[in-house]
Design an enzyme around this catalytic site. Structure first.
Site, short mmCIF file in Angstrom:
data_model
loop_
_atom_site.label_atom_id
_atom_site.label_comp_id
_atom_site.label_asym_id
_atom_site.label_seq_id
_atom_site.Cartn_x
_atom_site.Cartn_y
_atom_site.Cartn_z
N TRP B 105 0.83 -1.21 0.00
CA TRP B 105 0.00 0.00 0.00
C TRP B 105 0.86 1.25 0.00
O TRP B 105 0.50 2.26 -0.61
CB TRP B 105 -0.99 -0.03 1.16
N ASP B 175 -0.63 6.48 7.10
CA ASP B 175 -1.78 5.68 6.69
C ASP B 175 -1.96 4.61 7.76
O ASP B 175 -1.20 3.66 7.84
CB ASP B 175 -1.51 5.05 5.33
N LYS B 199 -11.74 -1.66 8.69
CA LYS B 199 -11.02 -2.73 9.37
C LYS B 199 -11.34 -2.70 10.86
O LYS B 199 -12.02 -3.58 11.37
CB LYS B 199 -9.53 -2.62 9.08
#
Lengths: 363, 363
Positions: B105, B175, B199
């Site tokens: 990511w 992030d 999540k």
């Protein structure tokens, strides 16, 4: 349950949803049948969610007879993000886009497009408070325009296109956020259609884009991936995690609409609902419609009373009577009854009765 | 109800939610108490929704002790859109942003940032399949960098920062999508934190951004409104229609977390859950953890077996045993158990038992 149905929700969006859909969402919320977990928990890469996504797309294709050379995308960010994505993807350097300035949201779309490239305002009724749509003969279109942008229904001012403007060979791009699927739509006459879901299609959080494939090809590789129609199209709306629940709920609303008889059937209901309300507005002159008669919206019915004090009183008494959300948009004042697909006809009847009684006591 | 709880959902996101939260959503789905309509229907300009939004923000501020000079924003588009918004807002012309390339990511974030401006990859463990985090002494930071970008937990590779990297005076941007609020977080050491909710925080469809006010001031007026932190901050996340339901559900998850004892309490649970699983992985060598021991994630536990055939068998048998979503990310293979806040400890115990039995029969 009775509490819900006693209040009639005239809000402009997010707005009323079909109670059958709400009850289905409620029933299956903790555990989707055959899946064993909530729609809020399932992976977007699971077979269960792929089915939800595919069914929502298929329902849209069925309802609007979407040709096979059009992509149906489920995105985020609402119409407001489309105000930027449309020019970022479709308005190349050196080209000009034509915008029809027919309402407050069109004006916002224009402001965002001007940040991206060259914009020609083909016509504007801003000087008349957007109380009418520009007429065909007023449109000053650019030969070879990258596209022509219109707003099919103006939520704030209460106007709605009954027939599409003629734009020659230019690709027609339409913000249909507030009347999408309230009546038949000729997708073939559009190059790109976009709509935030939260009026006629579902809850807030998902934006539907229907785009012809040749326009998708215009997206430059240099665009941020999340702002590229090409990236979303190539990935079938699964480039990143989609707003899974909103897509699911939208799919249920689409199924509800198909069962009702599709767009021709709902159009008849919407025409009848709006006609009742406009008839009451026009009955004596106590109420005054703000939109030009020929351009009146079937979705957002705007009207005023003689004084602002009387309007305040109307809002106060109607809210107390369980008719919620009738206050007009803060930018224009007055009253607005938003009566989307899922708004029940008995709510119209109640509002008409209330208006009659209000006129009797305050007229 | 029992069906839901029988399947244990190890998906990486969207992921398992607290069953108490699901049941509360279900109970109030058709009619929010005291409101008389569904959370899916209420106007985002209504007092009812303003309360939902304010409470969600306050819960986040309480949980993470967010200082008053930080804004809490609820946006759309997930971390993927933040990959572009961060540089569009914070990376001015002539400046350089440092990125720590510690996972798949992070690599995507770097690719998007490079479309916007000058990027220095301060360190990369790509050559080691991101099996470890770059060490402090490996970081080649740019003096006067616009910011330093990190990924606190690498969902795909199963690594997680235990202590923040030292970045001097540069604003630290993180992030935190996959470990946000799984443990205490020192907001003061960050300039900007962003996380897709799906999540640990709620359902898909909302992105939380916590940003220090001096960074908000960097947003240029020429930015598309929807991509400007300043616009969202000035409008209290109500510039346009927010993803109302996702914000509501996130708020309920935050309340659940506060009632559990907040971040220190959930951190203890998460440590215990992960320790059980790693202990089983390390017990005999039949399983092999893929992440460097010191960098192991408490959220995404990645491991492999001796052969791909055996891994396929493991996925097949575990799925049949009601342990769902254990297949690793398609880009790396192997197995991954995502065990976020809401993942129940008994599910860990079941997985450990299953692993023991699988080893016995296939070892």
């Amino acid at each position: 349950m009775t509490i819900t149905r006693r209040i009639h929700n005239f809000a402009a969006g997010p707005a009323v949803l079909p109670v059958q859909v709400l009850e289905e969402i409620q029933r299956d919320l903790v555990s989707l049948p055959g899946v064993g977990m909530s729609i809020l928990e399932v992976s977007h890469r699971s077979a269960a969610f792929e089915k939800v996504l595919a069914e929502a797309e298929q329902s849209i294709r069925t309802l609007a007879d979407v040709p096979s050379n059009y992509k149906v995308l489920f995105l985020q960010g609402g119409a407001s993000l489309q105000f930027s994505m449309v020019p970022m993807n479709l308005l190349g350097a050196g080209a000009t886009a034509d915008y029809i300035d027919c309402g407050s949201w069109a004006d916002k779309a224009i402001k965002e497009a001007k940040k991206v490239g060259a914009v020609n305002v083909a016509a504007s009724t801003n000087g008349e408070n957007y109380s009418r749509l520009p007429r065909q003969e007023e449109l000053k279109l650019t030969p070879g325009a990258a596209y022509v942008h219109m707003t099919s229904n103006n939520t704030i001012e209460g106007t709605e296109y009954k027939t599409l403007p003629a734009v020659g060979d230019a690709p027609l791009v339409s913000d249909t956020s507030s009347d999408m699927f309230s009546k038949p739509i000729d997708v073939r006459r559009h190059a790109l259609i976009y709509a935030g879901a939260q009026k006629n299609m579902g809850p807030a959080g998902v934006t539907v884009v229907i785009v012809r494939e040749d326009l998708v090809a215009r997206s430059q590789k240099s665009l941020p991936a999340m702002l590229s129609y090409a990236v979303h199209a190539e990935n079938g709306s699964l480039y990143n995690t989609p707003p899974a629940f909103a897509v699911y709920a939208l799919g249920l609303v689409m199924t509800w609409l198909i069962r009702l008889g599709g767009l021709p059937a709902i159009a008849k209901v919407n025409e009848r609902k709006a006609a009742k309300l406009y008839a009451e507005i026009d009955r004596t002159g106590f109420y005054r419609g703000t939109a030009n008669n020929n351009d009146r919206s079937l979705m957002n019915v705007t009207f005023r009373l003689a004084t602002e004090d009387l309007e305040k009183q109307f809002v106060k008494e109607s809210t107390a009577a369980g008719l919620d959300g009738l206050k007009g948009h803060r930018s224009v004042g007055g009253m607005r009854a938003s009566i989307y697909n899922a708004f029940p006809e008995e709510g119209i009847d109640e509002l008409v009765s209330f208006m009659r009684e209000f006129e009797r006591t305050h007229g």
